[in-house]
Design a protein around this motif. Sequence first.
Motif: not given
Length: 140
Positions: A67-77, A79-91
Motif C-alpha cells: 500500500r505504497g506508491g502503487t496505491h496513489s493517484v500518481m499510479f492511477i495516472l 497506469i492509465s497513460l500506459a493503457g491509453w497508449i494501447v487503446s482508450v478503452p483499456l486505459g
Amino acid sequence: MMARTHIAMGVAVGSLGSLIFMQDDALAWWVGVLMGSIIPDIDHPQSKIGRRFPGISHLLHAIFGHRGGTHSVMFILLISLAGWIVSVPLGIGLSLGVLTHILADMVSFSKGQMFTRGGGCPLLWPFKDKRFGFIERPYR
C-alpha cells in the motif's frame, strides 16, 4: 482485501461503466477493469498478482512496501497513460479498476498497521506519505 473481493468490486463497477461508456471495445474495457482491480497489489509478494510476478513484486515491495506508491493517484495516472497508449478503452478500464481497488483499500484495515482510519492509502505519493482512509479504527 483479498484479490477475489477486489475483482468482484471491479466487475460491479465495470458492469455499470460498460453500459454507459464502453460498448465498442468491450474486451479491452474488461481486461483493463479486471487487471486494474488487482494490479496495485503487485507490491505485495503474497498477493495473487505478486505470486505471478515474483521478481517485480519483491522489488516493488522493497521500494514502496505494501500500500505504497502503487496505491496513489500518481499510479492511477501512470497506469492509465500506459493503457491509453494501447487503446482508450483499456486505459479507461485500467484507471477505473485501479481507482476501485484503492477506494476499497481505504475502507479496509491492513494487518498489523495501526492507523486511526482504515488501512489507508498514500494518495498524494510521492509528494506526501500521509495515508487517507474512510473508516475510523476503534481504539483498543
